[in-house]
Design an enzyme around this catalytic site. Structure first.
Site, mmCIF file in Angstrom:
data_model
loop_
_atom_site.group_PDB
_atom_site.id
_atom_site.type_symbol
_atom_site.label_atom_id
_atom_site.label_comp_id
_atom_site.label_asym_id
_atom_site.label_seq_id
_atom_site.Cartn_x
_atom_site.Cartn_y
_atom_site.Cartn_z
ATOM 1 N N GLU A 230 -4.089 -9.555 3.735
ATOM 2 C CA GLU A 230 -4.917 -9.275 4.905
ATOM 3 C C GLU A 230 -6.098 -10.225 5.059
ATOM 4 O O GLU A 230 -6.541 -10.511 6.180
ATOM 5 C CB GLU A 230 -5.424 -7.821 4.840
ATOM 6 C CG GLU A 230 -4.371 -6.771 5.104
ATOM 7 C CD GLU A 230 -3.546 -6.417 3.876
ATOM 8 O OE1 GLU A 230 -2.724 -5.491 3.956
ATOM 9 O OE2 GLU A 230 -3.713 -7.071 2.814
ATOM 10 N N GLU B 228 0.831 -1.209 0.000
ATOM 11 C CA GLU B 228 0.000 0.000 0.000
ATOM 12 C C GLU B 228 0.867 1.261 0.000
ATOM 13 O O GLU B 228 0.541 2.256 -0.666
ATOM 14 C CB GLU B 228 -0.940 -0.031 1.210
ATOM 15 C CG GLU B 228 -2.043 -1.087 1.047
ATOM 16 C CD GLU B 228 -2.914 -1.248 2.284
ATOM 17 O OE1 GLU B 228 -4.138 -1.152 2.164
ATOM 18 O OE2 GLU B 228 -2.341 -1.484 3.373
#
Length: 694
Positions: free
Chosen positions: A125, A105
């Site tokens: 995740e 990210e």
């Protein structure tokens, strides 16, 4: 500091430096933001490179900070990413080795990305019951396209950097000096304006609604017990249907929702539990280890063959010993058949099959295993047989060799006493099928050397097993607990259930397999032998007699085509058998028990709380080091549902006072002697604590 700052010419290089994977905890985020701001203020700096020290660019957010004030303390991960994205000088992410989660990210928030080949790129995740929470669901579709981005996010699986050309501005050849190449790239683009931002790209798809509908159906079919994959689909969809800032806000809302779910808490518990299991308080990480370059296995049966394959799969030469040529030939043939099946399924190449078979040497002579660094005994589960093997091993094995027993229930200290080197003896309880099951129960005897334990824990990791340390007791952690679970299953038959109802209820709860299907798979005669031994050693221990009656009928399970269920030739799907069910009903009548309707909730409570209560005793006795170790045994070896986190974690989610109340209720009923509450359970319930309370 958790990030280093140096200037190469007119390019500032910020190196994330938080071993082992440069997790983006508060200190690292702070140092990185300070570096970005420092570079912005320096008139001599024209561009910025962010990279990672050691063996990773960044493995992502520090999940130890989840649910703690640090996660929300500025600069947050969002702030770090926005600082890079809004910089007025170009920011280049120089990626190598590992770039996952928050690390990816961050890279997506940079203006440019360059990489070495082989870097593992992922947003994993979902494997923690979450979704990317720092813009990953909004930026990755803009960088890669909706379909490949959604696949990465829903599966969480890593993709090598060279297979993601759309993500990178340059991918260098292996062996390239990454920092030097990234600095040269930064110098070339230093004056390019406007600065490219992933967030400004559009997400287009020719048939968005149909694609999303099909993906949702697939996700629900494969992940119905876990809410995160479906939430990932909806959040990624927002990248195509919402403005960027709205999508970012929606992503954050769904992330916070998932953080509070029991399923995510269970997955995070399992994540940490697996890492904690390798830690033994009196065996520090720097404990010297013995060299394991060559292995041996005694016994070429189902377990012995599977154990040998573990060594071969890890590249460790292994000698397999049997007492008779026909048994040895059959064992080696079975190993080859398993490997050939993997080749047929595309899981192995023919070359890999040949390499692994070449690492396995069959023998009938103990002298041929004498130079092995570790020998694992995998013979019949009877103490006299174990004694004969270990006395022979004591005579022939070289000094310093580790002598391991694969016993599933027997006394490791007694086995060690058959040798003149008890410090070298340890239990390595593999689970069937040994080449597949992830659990390795490592049984530490009273004389086991610390170096032997440290070596075996490291070996478990090399064999790709989850090693969990147990003390010595009958059945260790897993089988001692499962005995109480199976006892309750038998009592349920006496009181009114049939096998298919019990199995159906516990499988609906999430178990991979109910107790009667499990018995048929393992072999009902194995439990029969253990019960016979129990009747001698613990004559007060009561069981339902139905399992013994079943074995007297010759119904040992799948291997005989008949157990609690029928298994027609060539099939493993269980078929209820009227004769077995009639036997169960007749046995209840012989006992004078009026059979009653038993609900699924009672079935689940009795089976699961039997595990919990015995687990509490094991914990209090110090057989298990921590409650999470018990959970790892059941998650990786016994098919306990992952989304419930293991029996001890599940008990915590139910609330120990509620568990205790149910156990006391069962203790007042039939077979109440099996339901005496464990003292630790009662104490923790009274104190309002859980097994995993800090």
């Amino acid at each position: 500091m958790s990030a280093d700052y140096v200037v190469h010419g007119d390019v500032a290089v910020i190196t994330l430096n938080n071993p082992p994977v440069n997790g983006l905890g508060l200190a690292t985020r702070t140092a990185a933001v300070d570096g970005l701001r420092r570079a912005q203020m320096d008139a001599n700096v024209k561009a910025i490179v962010i990279t990672g020290a050691g063996k990773a660019f960044s493995g992502g957010a520090d999940i130890r900070e989840f649910n703690s004030p640090k996660a929300l303390t500025e600069p947050t991960l969002h702030t770090l990413i926005r600082t890079a994205e809004e910089a007025v000088k170009p920011v280049v992410a120089a990626i190598h080795s590992v770039c996952m989660g928050g690390g990816l990210e961050l890279a997506l928030g940079c203006h440019y990305r360059v990489a070495l080949p082989g870097a593992q790129i992922a947003l994993p995740e979902v494997k923690l019951g979450l979704l990317p929470g720092a813009g990953g669901t909004q930026r990755l579709p803009r960088a890669l396209g909706l379909e490949p981005a959604l696949k990465m996010i829903v599966t969480g699986n890593p993709v090598p950097s060279e297979k993601l050309p759309a993500l990178f501005d340059e991918v260098y050849a292996a062996g390239t000096d990454l920092v030097a190449a990234a600095v040269a790239f930064a110098e070339r683009i230093a004056d390019v304006r406007p600065l490219p931002k992933v967030r400004e790209r559009k997400v287009d798809h020719p048939d968005l609604e149909a694609f999303l509908r099909k993906t949702r159906e697939e996700v629900l079919a494969t992940s119905a017990r876990f809410p995160a994959p479906a939430e990932c689909v909806d959040t990624v969809a927002a990248s195509a249907t919402m403005p960027f800032e709205d999508g970012l806000k929606f992503e954050r809302e769904r992330f916070m929702h998932l953080m509070g779910t029991t399923e995510s808490k269970a997955l995070r518990h399992a994540f940490f539990a697996e890492r904690e299991a390798a830690k033994v308080p009196d065996v520090p990480a720097d404990t010297p280890q013995r060299r394991i370059a060559q292995a041996a296995v005694i016994g070429a049966g189902t377990m012995g063959g599977g154990i040998a394959m573990n060594f071969a799969n890890a590249g460790i030469p292994v000698t397999v010993l049997e007492t008779k040529q026909e048994a040895l030939d059959a064992g080696i043939a079975k190993i080859r058949a398993v490997y050939e099946a993997s080749v047929a399924k595309g899981k192995l190449t023919s070359e890999q099959l040949a390499q692994r078979i070449a690492l396995i040497t069959p023998t009938l002579r103990y002298e041929d295993v004498a130079q092995a660094d570790i020998v694992v005994e995998a013979v019949f589960e009877e103490m006299a047989v174990k004694e004969a093997v270990f006395r022979k091993l004591d005579d022939v094995m070289k000094p310093g060799a580790i002598l391991a027993t694969n016993t599933s229930t027997l006394d490791v200290d007694r086995i060690a006493a058959f040798t003149r080197r008890p410090q070298d003896v340890i239990g390595t309880h593999f689970f069937s099928p040994a080449h597949v099951m992830k659990l390795l129960e490592i049984v530490r005897g009273k004389a086991t050397g610390k170096d032997v334990l440290a070596t075996t824990l490291a070996l478990a990791k090399k064999l790709k097993k989850t090693g969990v340390v147990s003390g010595v007791c009958d059945g260790f952690i897993g089988n001692r607990m499962i005995e109480q679970y199976v006892r309750q299953a038998g009592f349920l038959l006496d009181e009114g259930c049939l096998p298919e109802q019990v199995d159906r209820a516990i499988e609906a709860f999430g178990f991979a397999m109910g107790p009667f299907r499990m018995g048929d798979l393992a072999g009902n005669d194995i439990g029969w032998a253990i019960r016979k031994r129990r009747q001698v050693e613990q004559p007060g221990m009561r069981y339902s007699k139905t399992a013994d009656l079943l074995c007297e009928m010759g119904r040992f399970g799948q291997k005989t085509g008949a157990g609690w269920y029928d298994y027609p030739a060539g099939q493993r799907t269980p078929q209820p058998n009227a004769q077995v069910n009639d036997m169960i009903v007749a046995h209840s009548q012989a006992l004078g028990i009026a059979r009653r309707d038993i609900g699924d909730d009672e079935i689940v409570e009795r089976l699961v709380y039997a595990l919990v209560n015995e687990g509490a005793r094991i914990l209090e006795e110090g057989i298990a080091l921590r409650a999470s170790d018990i959970d790892m045994v059941y998650l990786t070896g016994y098919g306990f549902p992952l989304f419930r986190g293991g029996p001890m974690f599940y008990a915590d989610t139910v609330g120990l006072p509620n568990v205790l109340a149910a156990i006391e209720r069962f203790a007042a009923g039939r077979n109440g002697e099996a339901w005496q509450p464990a003292p630790l359970l009662a104490r923790l319930a009274a104190a309002g604590k859980g097994f995993n309370s800090k």
